[in-house]
Every structure is written in C-alpha cells, then in structure tokens.
Design a protein around this motif. Sequence first.
Motif, PDB file in Angstrom:
ATOM      1  N   VAL A   1      39.821  61.400  54.367  1.00 39.40           N
ATOM      2  CA  VAL A   1      40.377  62.369  53.419  1.00 39.40           C
ATOM      3  C   VAL A   1      41.325  61.702  52.428  1.00 39.40           C
ATOM      4  O   VAL A   1      41.877  62.347  51.549  1.00 39.40           O
ATOM      5  N   GLY A   2      41.519  60.391  52.583  1.00 40.94           N
ATOM      6  CA  GLY A   2      42.363  59.644  51.656  1.00 40.94           C
ATOM      7  C   GLY A   2      41.879  58.214  51.535  1.00 40.94           C
ATOM      8  O   GLY A   2      41.221  57.689  52.439  1.00 40.94           O
ATOM      9  N   ALA A   3      42.186  57.578  50.397  1.00 43.80           N
ATOM     10  CA  ALA A   3      41.793  56.182  50.190  1.00 43.80           C
ATOM     11  C   ALA A   3      42.810  55.495  49.297  1.00 43.80           C
ATOM     12  O   ALA A   3      43.327  56.098  48.345  1.00 43.80           O
ATOM     13  N   LEU A   4      43.095  54.244  49.623  1.00 44.94           N
ATOM     14  CA  LEU A   4      43.885  53.388  48.747  1.00 44.94           C
ATOM     15  C   LEU A   4      42.967  52.308  48.209  1.00 44.94           C
ATOM     16  O   LEU A   4      42.418  51.512  48.971  1.00 44.94           O
ATOM     17  N   LEU A   5      42.769  52.322  46.889  1.00 48.42           N
ATOM     18  CA  LEU A   5      41.959  51.310  46.219  1.00 48.42           C
ATOM     19  C   LEU A   5      42.909  50.219  45.753  1.00 48.42           C
ATOM     20  O   LEU A   5      43.692  50.403  44.819  1.00 48.42           O
ATOM     21  N   VAL A   6      42.868  49.069  46.432  1.00 46.72           N
ATOM     22  CA  VAL A   6      43.864  48.030  46.248  1.00 46.72           C
ATOM     23  C   VAL A   6      43.318  46.887  45.390  1.00 46.72           C
ATOM     24  O   VAL A   6      42.192  46.429  45.597  1.00 46.72           O
ATOM     25  N   PHE A   7      44.119  46.442  44.427  1.00 50.61           N
ATOM     26  CA  PHE A   7      43.793  45.230  43.675  1.00 50.61           C
ATOM     27  C   PHE A   7      45.012  44.320  43.673  1.00 50.61           C
ATOM     28  O   PHE A   7      46.138  44.746  43.958  1.00 50.61           O
ATOM     29  N   ASP A   8      44.780  43.062  43.382  1.00 53.75           N
ATOM     30  CA  ASP A   8      45.840  42.049  43.293  1.00 53.75           C
ATOM     31  C   ASP A   8      46.247  41.947  41.831  1.00 53.75           C
ATOM     32  O   ASP A   8      45.448  41.522  40.991  1.00 53.75           O
ATOM     33  N   LEU A   9      47.477  42.342  41.521  1.00 52.49           N
ATOM     34  CA  LEU A   9      47.867  42.374  40.100  1.00 52.49           C
ATOM     35  C   LEU A   9      48.020  40.984  39.494  1.00 52.49           C
ATOM     36  O   LEU A   9      48.221  40.847  38.287  1.00 52.49           O
ATOM     37  N   THR A  10      47.874  39.925  40.309  1.00 49.91           N
ATOM     38  CA  THR A  10      47.879  38.564  39.766  1.00 49.91           C
ATOM     39  C   THR A  10      46.463  38.033  39.552  1.00 49.91           C
ATOM     40  O   THR A  10      46.301  36.896  39.098  1.00 49.91           O
ATOM     41  N   LYS A  11      45.459  38.843  39.871  1.00 51.74           N
ATOM     42  CA  LYS A  11      44.065  38.429  39.693  1.00 51.74           C
ATOM     43  C   LYS A  11      43.298  39.562  39.012  1.00 51.74           C
ATOM     44  O   LYS A  11      42.882  40.520  39.658  1.00 51.74           O
ATOM     45  N   HIS A  12      43.108  39.430  37.704  1.00 51.46           N
ATOM     46  CA  HIS A  12      42.501  40.517  36.930  1.00 51.46           C
ATOM     47  C   HIS A  12      41.107  40.872  37.438  1.00 51.46           C
ATOM     48  O   HIS A  12      40.688  42.037  37.348  1.00 51.46           O
ATOM     49  N   GLN A  13      40.404  39.904  37.984  1.00 52.48           N
ATOM     50  CA  GLN A  13      39.044  40.172  38.465  1.00 52.48           C
ATOM     51  C   GLN A  13      39.042  41.244  39.551  1.00 52.48           C
ATOM     52  O   GLN A  13      38.122  42.057  39.626  1.00 52.48           O
ATOM     53  N   THR A  14      40.075  41.264  40.391  1.00 50.54           N
ATOM     54  CA  THR A  14      40.117  42.260  41.472  1.00 50.54           C
ATOM     55  C   THR A  14      40.372  43.665  40.923  1.00 50.54           C
ATOM     56  O   THR A  14      40.017  44.658  41.562  1.00 50.54           O
ATOM     57  N   TYR A  15      40.984  43.728  39.743  1.00 49.90           N
ATOM     58  CA  TYR A  15      41.192  45.009  39.057  1.00 49.90           C
ATOM     59  C   TYR A  15      39.957  45.411  38.267  1.00 49.90           C
ATOM     60  O   TYR A  15      39.591  46.592  38.204  1.00 49.90           O
ATOM     61  N   ALA A  16      39.279  44.426  37.695  1.00 47.74           N
ATOM     62  CA  ALA A  16      38.106  44.698  36.855  1.00 47.74           C
ATOM     63  C   ALA A  16      36.992  45.395  37.623  1.00 47.74           C
ATOM     64  O   ALA A  16      36.173  46.102  37.028  1.00 47.74           O
ATOM     65  N   VAL A  17      36.937  45.195  38.938  1.00 45.46           N
ATOM     66  CA  VAL A  17      35.871  45.798  39.743  1.00 45.46           C
ATOM     67  C   VAL A  17      36.306  47.118  40.376  1.00 45.46           C
ATOM     68  O   VAL A  17      35.585  47.685  41.192  1.00 45.46           O
ATOM     69  N   ALA A  18      37.456  47.639  39.976  1.00 48.17           N
ATOM     70  CA  ALA A  18      37.945  48.895  40.550  1.00 48.17           C
ATOM     71  C   ALA A  18      36.954  50.032  40.332  1.00 48.17           C
ATOM     72  O   ALA A  18      36.751  50.878  41.221  1.00 48.17           O
TER      73      ALA A  18
END
Length: 213
Positions: A86-103
């Motif tokens: 019923v909940g989710a945390l979608l986590v990215f590393d703010l020092t690695k843009h690639q991990t955010y780009a695939v959000a």
Amino acid sequence: MGNRAEEDYNFVFKVVLIGESGVGKTNLLSRFTRNEFKQDSRTTIGVEFSTRTVTLGTAAIKAQIWDTAGLERYRAITSAYYRGAVGALLVFDLTKHQTYAVAERWLKELYDHAEATIVVMLVGNKSDLQQAREVPTEEARMFAENNGLLFLETSALDSTNVELAFQMVLKEILTKVSKQRQSSSRTNAITLGGAQAGQEQGPGEKRACCISL
C-alpha cells in the motif's frame, strides 16, 4: 492488559523500496527499523524485510518494509514483491543522475504490478554528499509533483529525513484507509487497492492488511 506486545497494533502496512542497485535502499530500511547504517553493505540478494511499529495519532501501525535488489536478474520476483503493498519509496542516489533518470521506468513497473491507490514517495538519498550532487532538488521535486508523488531528500548515513520519509508515507496510507473505513462503516473489512487493508483488531486477535506473501 496482560502480555499483548505482539498484538499491540491496529494496522499492518506493507511498504516496498524500489530503485536502482546501490542507491541506499537497504540502509534506509536498516536506519528506519534498527537505526543502523553499514558503510560496506552488500548488494541485496532477492528480497528481505524488516518491521517497526510506530504510533500515528491514536493508531499503532506495524510497518512492514520490503527491500529488493535493483538488479535485473531478480526481476522474476516482481509480481510477488509488489502484491499487497500500500506504499512505496522510489529511491534514487542524488549524486548519480542515471539512478534518477530511470525513475519513470520504475514508476511504470510499480503501477504495472501494484494497485493504483498505492502511496508513492520519490526519495533522493545521500543528501550528505552535497558536493557530489548531480540531481537538483527542484528538478526532482517537479518530477514528483507532475506524477502525484510525495518527495523528500534523505541521508541514511546521518539519518536526515529518514524517519520523516517513512512517517509521511505511513500517514498518507492511514489517511486513505481511514477515509475508506468511514465510507465502509457497515463492514468489518476495508478494501484498499484490492487487498484487505486496515482491519482493526479485536481483543486477543491480530488482523493485518497487505501481507500477501
């Protein structure tokens, strides 16, 4: 009251952690549930989960936080991993843009397998590494707003906003459950996203929502 430690909660909410490998999902989990951080934590193999009971208002919430590897070879467990969440945390590393780009890809996978009513927070982890930042706060915040997500930046290393992130997600879930409960007051079970969610316990019994595995 007797020894009712194990029964001392009103709801169980399953929350999943998603995102690329190495973004800090496991340390967010251990920081929230055990207040621990491992500098050399290894890549998660398969699935693991921990629990912690928190009080929100008058409700005791048992948070069941699930962590999975962000690696492709573990994708076969996807459906079972998301079931009942019923909940989710979608986590990215703010020092690695690639991990955010695939959000966006992670969001699609989440909505392909989870219920549309799931509460989702976008989490930019490793805020302690400001000098290495590659993802501007406002860019991530705008993405979250455009996709109807909660948003927060955290540091599992120094604990910044970790407690707040989970509390915000759990509070939003509780709000949804409470609204559905009010509109379904003639029934004992409340349906949230197709899972039995928010069944309140009676004396001497435990009822849980969202445990499907």
